[in-house]
Design an enzyme around this catalytic site. Structure first.
Site, PDB file in Angstrom:
ATOM      1  N   CYS A 291       3.157  -5.202   6.628  1.00  0.00           N
ATOM      2  CA  CYS A 291       2.894  -4.989   5.183  1.00  0.00           C
ATOM      3  C   CYS A 291       3.796  -4.145   4.617  1.00  0.00           C
ATOM      4  O   CYS A 291       4.810  -3.693   5.115  1.00  0.00           O
ATOM      5  CB  CYS A 291       1.559  -4.131   5.281  1.00  0.00           C
ATOM      6  SG  CYS A 291       0.132  -5.117   5.519  1.00  0.00           S
TER       7      CYS A 291
ATOM      8  N   HIS B 113       0.854  -1.280  -0.065  1.00  0.00           N
ATOM      9  CA  HIS B 113       0.024   0.104   0.085  1.00  0.00           C
ATOM     10  C   HIS B 113       0.836   1.267  -0.071  1.00  0.00           C
ATOM     11  O   HIS B 113       2.277   1.126   0.184  1.00  0.00           O
ATOM     12  CB  HIS B 113      -1.001   0.052   1.171  1.00  0.00           C
ATOM     13  CG  HIS B 113      -0.177   0.031   2.639  1.00  0.00           C
ATOM     14  ND1 HIS B 113      -0.004   1.083   3.238  1.00  0.00           N
ATOM     15  CD2 HIS B 113       0.143  -1.175   3.355  1.00  0.00           C
ATOM     16  CE1 HIS B 113       0.757   0.950   4.365  1.00  0.00           C
ATOM     17  NE2 HIS B 113       0.549  -0.518   4.537  1.00  0.00           N
TER      18      HIS B 113
END
Length: 357
Positions: free
Chosen positions: A272, A253
């Site tokens: 992440c 992201h």
């Protein structure tokens, strides 16, 4: 690899003594030893012996910058603790590092997507690369998981792109990071635009913080309470999120904290992967299918609207997270990186003594 094996057989250097920061124009006895090691490693061309080996001249500065660049350090030509730590690594350790990573790279090539379209995130390099038909077409800096929340090794396929994502805060982050911070600062939730909610989707209900019940926070009977953050430019996921199925519930992201990409060590996330220019990757993955009838990029129009939407990619694209701490770059320069998760030590310890280089 043979070069480091031969160097290991003939040299086993001791740590360079700690010094203050040194830069071009300085003079210090340790510079003679630094100069000699950079010659042995090939960063400093050995043409003629320096007339003043303890003087920090431009030749030494350029050699140090080259050494820093191929060790993932800030190439500023300044001698400091991180450069010292990298130069102190013995040749035998470097040879073993190369030996381990040769096998990792061979295994990686065996699993590559047949069409040559794939995303690779090399964790120790803090870098994302995208390949089309086996050729690199995009590269950018990345942020990976910190030591307490390591980015896992994953082989999957990116299937969807979520725009204006909201953030359903995982329970692990809540108990590891948010609750301790909340104990120190009662206004932490408000300051970070976090909300207390229960339920999901259309049935989700916002709750006042006064109703926070730790017995129901991610536990107990449904509906459980949890923390949530609405879409927006300050959302930790940025404005887009690349989804790929995996057992670890990690994804790739954007981020509102772009300043972190300027740091040479970038293990700040909770597992992440944050990438520097997600919109550039989105254009590549969507291709012509991502362009609207008016000639604009669909994802840009949706982001501008503020609407939360999920777009399916025209074709799923392979994604791999790798752990390479040594490799040859495109210029055939040998690159080394720090063993940030200790996997080199772990993998080497698993090798029988008789087989260890």
């Amino acid at each position: 690899m043979d070069f480091y094996r031969q160097l290991a057989d003939t040299h086993d250097w001791q740590p360079v003594a700690a010094t203050p920061m040194l830069r071009a124009g300085d003079r210090h006895p340790v510079l003679a030893e630094i100069r000699q090691r950079l010659v042995l490693l090939g960063d400093l061309p050995y043409l003629t012996p320096s007339r003043d080996p303890v003087y920090f001249d431009d030749e030494l500065r350029l050699a140090l910058e080259h050494f820093q660049q191929r060790h993932g350090l800030k190439p500023d030509g300044i001698w400091g603790p991180r450069s010292r730590a990298a130069l102190n690594v013995p040749p035998r350790t470097r040879y073993r590092q190369l030996w381990l990573n040769r096998d990792r790279q061979l295994q990686f090539r065996r699993q590559l997507a047949a069409d040559g379209y794939y995303v690779q995130v090399n964790i120790p390099a803090y870098e994302m690369r995208y390949f089309e038909a086996g050729q690199e077409v995009l590269r950018m800096r990345a942020i990976v998981g910190k030591l307490k929340a390591k980015t896992p090794l994953v082989a999957s396929r990116i299937r969807t792109l979520e725009l204006n994502p909201d953030w359903n805060v995982p329970s692990g982050i809540t108990y590891r990071d948010i609750l301790p911070a909340l104990e120190q600062n009662p206004d932490y939730l408000q300051e970070h635009s976090l909300e207390l909610v229960q339920g999901y989707g259309p049935g989700m209900r916002r709750l006042p913080f006064s109703e926070l019940d730790f017995e129901r926070l991610y536990r107990g009977e449904r509906p459980q309470q949890r923390f949530w953050q609405a879409p927006g430019p300050q959302n930790p996921l940025g404005l887009m999120k690349f989804n790929f199925p995996n057992d670890y519930l990690v994804y790739m992201h954007g981020t509102p904290n772009a300043y972190l990409f300027d740091k040479p060590v970038r293990n700040f996330s909770s597992g992440c992967i944050r990438i520097e220019y997600p919109e550039e990757l989105a254009r590549r993955l969507l291709g012509p299918a991502g362009i609207s009838e008016t000639g604009t990029w669909r994802f840009e129009d949706i982001i501008a609207s503020g609407e939360n939407r999920v777009l399916s990619l025209p074709q799923p694209v392979a994604v791999y997270t790798t752990y390479w701490t040594a490799w040859l770059d495109d210029e055939r320069t040998l690159q080394f990186r720090e063993d940030i998760y200790g996997l080199d030590r772990q993998d080497l310890a698993a090798v029988p003594d008789s087989d260890r280089p």
